[in-house]
Design an enzyme around this catalytic site. Structure first.
Site, PDB file in Angstrom:
ATOM      1  N   GLY A   1       0.850  -1.191   0.000  1.00  0.00           N
ATOM      2  CA  GLY A   1       0.000   0.000   0.000  1.00  0.00           C
ATOM      3  C   GLY A   1       0.878   1.230   0.000  1.00  0.00           C
TER       4      GLY A   1
ATOM      5  N   GLY B   1       2.877   3.509   1.421  1.00  0.00           N
ATOM      6  CA  GLY B   1       3.527   3.637   2.720  1.00  0.00           C
ATOM      7  C   GLY B   1       4.130   5.001   2.932  1.00  0.00           C
TER       8      GLY B   1
ATOM      9  N   LYS C   1       4.691  11.958  -3.124  1.00  0.00           N
ATOM     10  CA  LYS C   1       5.526  10.871  -2.584  1.00  0.00           C
ATOM     11  C   LYS C   1       6.506  11.432  -1.554  1.00  0.00           C
ATOM     12  CE  LYS C   1       8.228   6.980  -4.424  1.00  0.00           C
ATOM     13  NZ  LYS C   1       8.511   6.272  -5.678  1.00  0.00           N
TER      14      LYS C   1
ATOM     15  N   GLY D   1       7.999   6.769   6.075  1.00  0.00           N
ATOM     16  CA  GLY D   1       7.063   7.538   5.248  1.00  0.00           C
ATOM     17  C   GLY D   1       7.722   8.626   4.413  1.00  0.00           C
TER      18      GLY D   1
ATOM     19  N   ARG E   1       3.885  13.396  -8.242  1.00  0.00           N
ATOM     20  CA  ARG E   1       3.777  12.532  -9.420  1.00  0.00           C
ATOM     21  C   ARG E   1       2.391  12.680 -10.037  1.00  0.00           C
ATOM     22  NH1 ARG E   1       5.507   6.599  -8.183  1.00  0.00           N
ATOM     23  NH2 ARG E   1       3.565   6.454  -7.033  1.00  0.00           N
TER      24      ARG E   1
ATOM     25  N   ARG F   1      -2.418  -0.314  -9.638  1.00  0.00           N
ATOM     26  CA  ARG F   1      -1.345  -1.266  -9.978  1.00  0.00           C
ATOM     27  C   ARG F   1      -1.921  -2.665 -10.117  1.00  0.00           C
ATOM     28  NH1 ARG F   1       3.039   1.392  -6.697  1.00  0.00           N
ATOM     29  NH2 ARG F   1       2.126   3.408  -6.195  1.00  0.00           N
TER      30      ARG F   1
ATOM     31  N   ASP G   1       3.522  -4.810  -7.654  1.00  0.00           N
ATOM     32  CA  ASP G   1       2.985  -3.565  -7.077  1.00  0.00           C
ATOM     33  C   ASP G   1       3.586  -2.342  -7.772  1.00  0.00           C
ATOM     34  OD1 ASP G   1       5.287  -4.722  -5.585  1.00  0.00           O
ATOM     35  OD2 ASP G   1       5.301  -2.776  -4.620  1.00  0.00           O
ATOM     36  N   ASN G   2       4.558  -2.574  -8.629  1.00  0.00           N
ATOM     37  CA  ASN G   2       5.138  -1.451  -9.382  1.00  0.00           C
ATOM     38  C   ASN G   2       4.722  -1.491 -10.848  1.00  0.00           C
ATOM     39  OD1 ASN G   2       6.423  -0.580  -7.084  1.00  0.00           O
ATOM     40  ND2 ASN G   2       8.359  -1.591  -7.546  1.00  0.00           N
TER      41      ASN G   2
ATOM     42  N   ASP H   1       6.951   3.845 -10.580  1.00  0.00           N
ATOM     43  CA  ASP H   1       7.739   3.599  -9.369  1.00  0.00           C
ATOM     44  C   ASP H   1       9.223   3.416  -9.681  1.00  0.00           C
ATOM     45  OD1 ASP H   1       5.724   3.956  -7.592  1.00  0.00           O
ATOM     46  OD2 ASP H   1       5.953   2.043  -6.584  1.00  0.00           O
TER      47      ASP H   1
HETATM   48  P1  AMP Z   1       8.941   0.639  -3.409  1.00  0.00           P
HETATM   49  O1  AMP Z   1      10.140  -0.244  -3.282  1.00  0.00           O
HETATM   50  O2  AMP Z   1       9.258   2.109  -3.326  1.00  0.00           O
HETATM   51  O3  AMP Z   1       8.085   0.311  -4.585  1.00  0.00           O
HETATM   52  O4  AMP Z   1       8.083   0.373  -2.101  1.00  0.00           O
HETATM   53  C1  AMP Z   1       7.556  -0.880  -1.732  1.00  0.00           C
HETATM   54  C2  AMP Z   1       6.611  -0.697  -0.570  1.00  0.00           C
HETATM   55  O5  AMP Z   1       7.294  -0.162   0.573  1.00  0.00           O
HETATM   56  C3  AMP Z   1       5.451   0.250  -0.827  1.00  0.00           C
HETATM   57  O6  AMP Z   1       4.341  -0.219  -0.106  1.00  0.00           O
HETATM   58  C4  AMP Z   1       5.957   1.547  -0.280  1.00  0.00           C
HETATM   59  O7  AMP Z   1       4.950   2.450   0.063  1.00  0.00           O
HETATM   60  C5  AMP Z   1       6.721   1.083   0.938  1.00  0.00           C
HETATM   61  N1  AMP Z   1       7.811   2.014   1.328  1.00  0.00           N
HETATM   62  C6  AMP Z   1       8.971   2.234   0.672  1.00  0.00           C
HETATM   63  N2  AMP Z   1       9.730   3.133   1.321  1.00  0.00           N
HETATM   64  C7  AMP Z   1       9.029   3.487   2.426  1.00  0.00           C
HETATM   65  C8  AMP Z   1       9.282   4.378   3.518  1.00  0.00           C
HETATM   66  N3  AMP Z   1      10.411   5.072   3.598  1.00  0.00           N
HETATM   67  N4  AMP Z   1       8.333   4.489   4.466  1.00  0.00           N
HETATM   68  C9  AMP Z   1       7.197   3.776   4.408  1.00  0.00           C
HETATM   69  N5  AMP Z   1       6.907   2.919   3.425  1.00  0.00           N
HETATM   70  C10 AMP Z   1       7.804   2.775   2.439  1.00  0.00           C
HETATM   71 MG    MG Z   2       6.403   0.619  -5.326  1.00  0.00          MG
END
Ligand code: AMP
Ligand code: MG
Length: 487
Positions: free
Chosen positions: A90, A92, A113, A126, A176, A183, A252-253, A262
């Site tokens: 989700g 995050g 983001k 976050g 973005r 997704r 998810d990407n 992503d």
């Molecule tokens: P990503 O690798 O950026 O596609 O992220 C994969 C998952 O991890 C997604 O659910 C993101 O929202 C979550 N995520 C990545 N980085 C963070 C962060 N710094 N804080 C919270 N959630 C994160």
């Molecule tokens: Mg992602």
């Protein structure tokens, strides 16, 4: 042209309700400041580009202010990461601020983001750092300029907020834009949590908003899935033809609209290397450059599995079967054009494969090779390029085939050939080391390099005066940069 307070919102995803997303307010960054903005992306919202320089712009996109009509939501989804199902994903650290529509009636998601923690943050803070925000901004706008479908980026807002990664960095936000942020993982979430009603609601939403023409088909959901297969086959053909390595092709990407989505440790190839792995935590090379093609199909199969409540397995399999032939046709078409060919011959695939095999491990710059091949007549170009190859005899043999092929193509005057090839072969691409230079300057407060690089990459096919340094092969230090996967 609109001012910032004149955006018109229509938050269709938010209206799906709490089963699909959660209301969360952005957590503001300290001392928000504009790092870079894209005039072309601003135009998608009919925004006057000069508003980027106003303080309220940095406040809005740095999480301090919000339009009264915005409904910030964190979306829930799941997905397959490196082949394993992760039920708990989700937004995050990103928020869908709302959907805005422009004068042409096009809706655009505004997604911020780095906007702070959400119920989907798991252990994360976050946040997003300046480095990764600049990379996402540059890549999305550069891909778009190359004609490769991508989410877009309106701006990067920097700050003084400390954020911890391998070391202390500064927080940033990237705004973005995409026609949708749905997704493959959205469908997987409702499938694996066994919520068929909500899954149907999601499918209806996507169908109505993004694939309305599929309604005319006898089986609308199947028609939509076919369309998703086609778009992804075309997208990945473009990545392969232009040497783009995504790095984290988890489901998810993957976008339901077939756009690049992503950005993490992505890279454009410098030297051609089919086995290139841009993600240093990808020890098995699951997402290596050449594996992107089968992984595209794997991801579509994961989506197909999630769609089994709506579509028969046989029909899904048949639709999946379209992927590879479509990919191959698009890819070959693009490569023919990159070679300056205007007609098709049976052996063209072999001509391309043979060239790539020669390039492999010869240290040939993938982008500059094609650009130079179009600089002058085929005969002169190959004579000049042969020095780049380790296997000169091999290259000479290829060059003979190529010259004969060009001759049969009857490709018009030299001027026409040059114009045709330069229109599809970029001079400027987002090389990792160029991004790194811009990031290093930005981290010390100088945003001029990010802005200049963005400007150059917005016209990748046009030779720009005084910008020779952006059209060079990387220096030794810039060849094998380890791009941090933390973002
Ligand atoms: P990503 O690798 O950026 O596609 O992220 C994969 C998952 O991890 C997604 O659910 C993101 O929202 C979550 N995520 C990545 N980085 C963070 C962060 N710094 N804080 C919270 N959630 C994160
Ligand atoms: Mg992602």
């Amino acid at each position: 042209m609109k001012a910032l307070d004149e955006l018109t919102f229509d938050n269709r995803f938010a209206r799906l309700g709490d089963a699909f997303s959660t209301h969360v307010l952005p957590e503001p960054l300290d001392e928000p400041r504009l790092v870079v903005a894209s005039d072309a992306a601003m135009a998608l919202l009919d925004l006057d580009p000069t508003v980027a320089e106003t303080p309220v712009f940095a406040e809005l996109f740095g999480g301090h202010k919000l339009w009264a009509e915005a409904e910030p939501r964190a979306m829930v989804y799941s997905g397959h990461q490196f082949g394993s199902y992760n039920p708990q994903l989700g937004d995050g650290r990103g928020l869908l601020l709302g959907e805005v529509y422009n004068a042409a009636g096009e809706h655009w998601d505004l997604h911020l983001k780095g906007a702070g923690q959400t119920p989907y943050s798991r252990m994360g803070d976050g946040r997003a750092v300046l480095r990764s925000s600049i990379r996402e901004f540059l890549a999305s706008e550069a891909l778009h300029a190359l004609g490769i479908p991508s989410s877009r980026a309106l701006c990067v807002i920097g700050s003084s907020t400390p954020v911890w990664r391998e070391k202390q960095e500064r927080g940033a936000m990237v705004l973005r834009l995409a026609r949708s942020h749905i997704r493959f993982g959205h469908f997987e979430y409702f499938y694996y949590t066994k919520k068929p009603e909500q899954q149907a609601e999601l499918a209806e939403h996507v169908l109505n908003l993004h694939y309305p023409e599929c309604r005319e088909q006898p089986e609308p959901y199947l028609a939509m899935f076919r369309e998703i297969v086609e778009r992804n086959a075309e997208l990945i053909a473009k990545w392969q033809a232009y040497g783009f390595c995504h790095g984290v092709m988890n489901t998810d990407n993957m976008s339901i609209l077939g756009i690049t989505f992503d950005f993490g440790p992505f890279a454009f190839l410098d030297d051609f290397d089919a086995h290139f792995i841009c993600n240093h935590s990808d020890h098995e090379g699951r997402y290596s450059f050449s594996n992107q093609v089968p992984i595209g199909q794997w991801n579509l199969s994961a989506l197909a599995q999630a769609l089994t409540p709506f579509i028969s397995v046989d029909a899904l399999k048949e639709a999946l079967g379209l992927y590879l032939p479509l990919y191959q046709a698009h890819y070959l078409d693009l490569m023919r054009r990159r070679l300056g060919l205007t007609t098709a011959e049976d052996d063209d695939q072999k001509l391309v494969e043979r060239l790539l095999k020669l390039m492999q491990n010869s240290g040939v710059d993938y982008t500059l090779f094609f650009r130079r091949l179009g600089d002058e007549s085929a005969a002169l170009a190959v004579t000049r390029l042969r020095d780049d190859f380790v296997d000169r005899a091999g290259f000479d043999a290829w060059a003979e085939l190529y010259k004969a092929r060009v001759e049969r193509d009857g490709d018009g005057t030299e001027e026409q050939r040059r114009a045709r090839m330069h229109a599809v072969n970029p001079l400027y691409i987002l090389r990792n080391y160029l991004a790194q230079n811009a990031i290093t300057a930005a981290e010390s407060g100088d945003y001029s390099e990010v802005r200049r690089l963005h400007e150059v990459l917005s016209k990748p096919f046009e030779e720009q005066a005084g910008m020779e340094q952006y059209a060079q092969r990387p220096p030794d230090w810039g060849k094998h940069l380890e791009i941090s996967c933390s973002s």
